[in-house]
Design an enzyme around this catalytic site. Structure first.
Site, short mmCIF file in Angstrom:
data_model
loop_
_atom_site.label_atom_id
_atom_site.label_comp_id
_atom_site.label_asym_id
_atom_site.label_seq_id
_atom_site.Cartn_x
_atom_site.Cartn_y
_atom_site.Cartn_z
NE ARG A 135 -28.02 61.87 43.97
CZ ARG A 135 -27.99 60.54 43.86
NH1 ARG A 135 -29.06 59.84 44.10
NH2 ARG A 135 -26.89 59.92 43.50
CE LYS A 161 -25.50 52.96 46.31
NZ LYS A 161 -25.55 54.04 45.32
CG MET A 167 -42.84 44.95 64.16
SD MET A 167 -42.73 45.75 65.77
CE MET A 167 -43.80 47.15 65.57
CE1 TYR A 226 -52.58 44.29 65.36
CE2 TYR A 226 -50.78 43.55 63.95
CZ TYR A 226 -51.27 43.87 65.20
OH TYR A 226 -50.45 43.80 66.29
C1 LIG Z 1 -25.36 53.50 44.01
C2 LIG Z 1 -24.51 54.13 42.98
C3 LIG Z 1 -24.01 53.36 41.91
C4 LIG Z 1 -24.41 51.91 41.68
O1 LIG Z 1 -25.66 51.90 41.02
P1 LIG Z 1 -26.33 50.53 40.53
O2 LIG Z 1 -27.53 50.95 39.79
O3 LIG Z 1 -26.66 49.76 41.77
O4 LIG Z 1 -25.34 49.82 39.69
C5 LIG Z 1 -23.11 53.96 41.06
N1 LIG Z 1 -22.76 55.26 41.21
C6 LIG Z 1 -23.26 56.03 42.20
C7 LIG Z 1 -22.84 57.45 42.30
C8 LIG Z 1 -24.15 55.50 43.10
O5 LIG Z 1 -24.65 56.26 44.08
#
Ligand SMILES: *Cc1c(COP(=O)(O)O)cnc(C)c1O
Length: 382
Positions: free
Chosen positions: A142, A44, A323, A275
């Site tokens: 969640r 992801k 930036m 800055y």
């Molecule tokens: C991002 C995520 C993972 C991976 O987590 P890591 O700590 O990067 O290994 C696994 N399961 C879910 C549901 C996630 O959102």
């Protein structure tokens, strides 16, 4: 490397990603969990900014049969690049993405019983059988069907006759905190729920709970038939809290982040830098101005904090991170000139800075440092 120092590049700032290290990290996970556990690497957020397509290609070559992404768009991008592995979409099922999800043969995680009924209707309308994974909220608070709905879950699964429950999953909130019993409680809640489903004749073929940390610290009762490592694939295991067992997984960062020196200048004692005049020199100082700033992902919180590596030596960041520019004090470093390269994240000789270290300086987490590397930072595969 040129005679005077680090090899330059025609880029302001770039990352070098080692495919070999991604592969080695995958194999390190494989060695820890053995052949019987399916590894579903998490790619992801553009593979934590390592580049989802290249990383996925590497992982598939190493034997990954599954990949996990957050949303449909990320899954479609992998399909369009020719990735044929199974792809689990973990955190998306917005109504307007469903057609694309089905057309690209992505597998959704369903988070609610209403979502389950909707996916069933979708499959019925298309006269196809679709597979899904169901997420249970065992305490993360969640996404996921809350355990309190246990009684209704089995019935909802059985009533959804056009779709097939392939996987059952949950996600831990405090896997790295050995002062907390939350993970044990989540595992217990999950097992109670799964046992109930089994009594109703429901046996999902893939059960998965673990991201990197439960793998790295050997929490074997949470591995089951599949794991979902992200961080470990990129070479990181966050430190645990409390009486954690020694990590059994050893991985190394696959990404090096570098930047070009735009200018080097000598300034007098008592000069202000950047800055707000946040930094005042205490001695005659040689500054290097780097072609990288917070728009590239250098945390602004590194202003007057943290360092970069210049010709093998740590050079402190002085003044505010801008930036597009960052100034470092190179007075004590081997000679450096405009056009040379410095290392923001990575190793040069004995000097080393990783995302964990940057996170510590910036008061954030290593995930956020990696994901913060902006798309305009050129990506090279080595
Ligand atoms: C991002 C995520 C993972 C991976 O987590 P890591 O700590 O990067 O290994 C696994 N399961 C879910 C549901 C996630 O959102």
């Amino acid at each position: 490397m040129s005679e005077r120092g680090q090899r330059g590049m025609p880029y302001r700032s770039w990352v070098e990603i080692s495919r070999a290290q991604i592969a080695a990290n995958f194999q390190a996970v494989r060695a820890v969990v053995g052949e019987s556990v399916e590894i579903m690497p998490v790619v992801k957020a553009d593979a934590y900014r390592h580049g989802a397509v290249e990383v996925s290609r590497t992982l598939v070559k190493e034997g990954a049969r599954w990949l996990a992404v957050s949303n449909t768009e990320e899954g479609c991008a992998l399909r369009e690049a020719g990735i044929q592995a199974r792809i689990l979409v973990m955190a998306d099922f917005l109504p307007y993405t469903r057609d694309a999800l089905i057309e690209h043969e992505l597998t959704p995680v369903i988070h609610s019983l209403e979502g389950l009924r909707e996916f069933d209707r979708l499959a019925a309308a298309r006269a196809t059988r679709l597979r899904y994974h169901l997420k249970i909220d065992t305490g993360m608070g969640r996404l996921g069907v809350p355990c309190s709905e246990a009684a209704a879950i089995g019935e909802a699964i059985l009533n959804a006759r056009n779709i097939e429950l392939e996987g059952l999953m949950t996600h831990f909130a405090s896997a790295g905190n050995y002062q907390s019993t939350q993970t044990d409680e989540q595992v217990a809640a999950f097992d109670t729920l799964l046992a109930g489903l089994n009594r109703a004749g429901i046996f999902p073929s893939l059960v998965h709970l673990s991201s990197t940390i439960p793998v790295a610290y050997g929490r074997k009762q949470a591995w089951r038939g599949m794991i979902r490592p992200g961080h470990a694939i990129y070479g990181y295991v966050s430190p645990a809290r409390g009486h954690a067992p020694a990590p059994i997984l050893h991985v190394k960062p696959a990404l090096t982040w570098r930047a070009s020196v735009l200018a080097v200048k000598d300034i007098d004692t008592g000069s202000l830098v950047g800055y707000g005049g946040m930094f005042r020199t205490q001695r005659p100082t040689r500054l290097a101005v780097l072609a990288v700033g917070y728009a590239d992902g250098i945390p602004h919180r590194l202003s007057n904090r943290g360092s970069v590596i210049v010709n093998g030596k740590l050079a402190p960041i002085v003044g505010a991170v801008s930036m597009d520019l960052t100034s470092v004090d190179v007075t004590d470093c081997p000679p450096v000139e405009a056009g040379d390269a410095v290392t923001l994240l990575g190793s040069e000789g004995r000097a080393s800075i990783d995302a964990q270290q940057i996170a510590k300086w910036a008061g954030t987490i290593s995930y956020s440092v990696l994901c913060g590397i902006h798309a305009r930072v050129k990506r090279l595969y080595v």
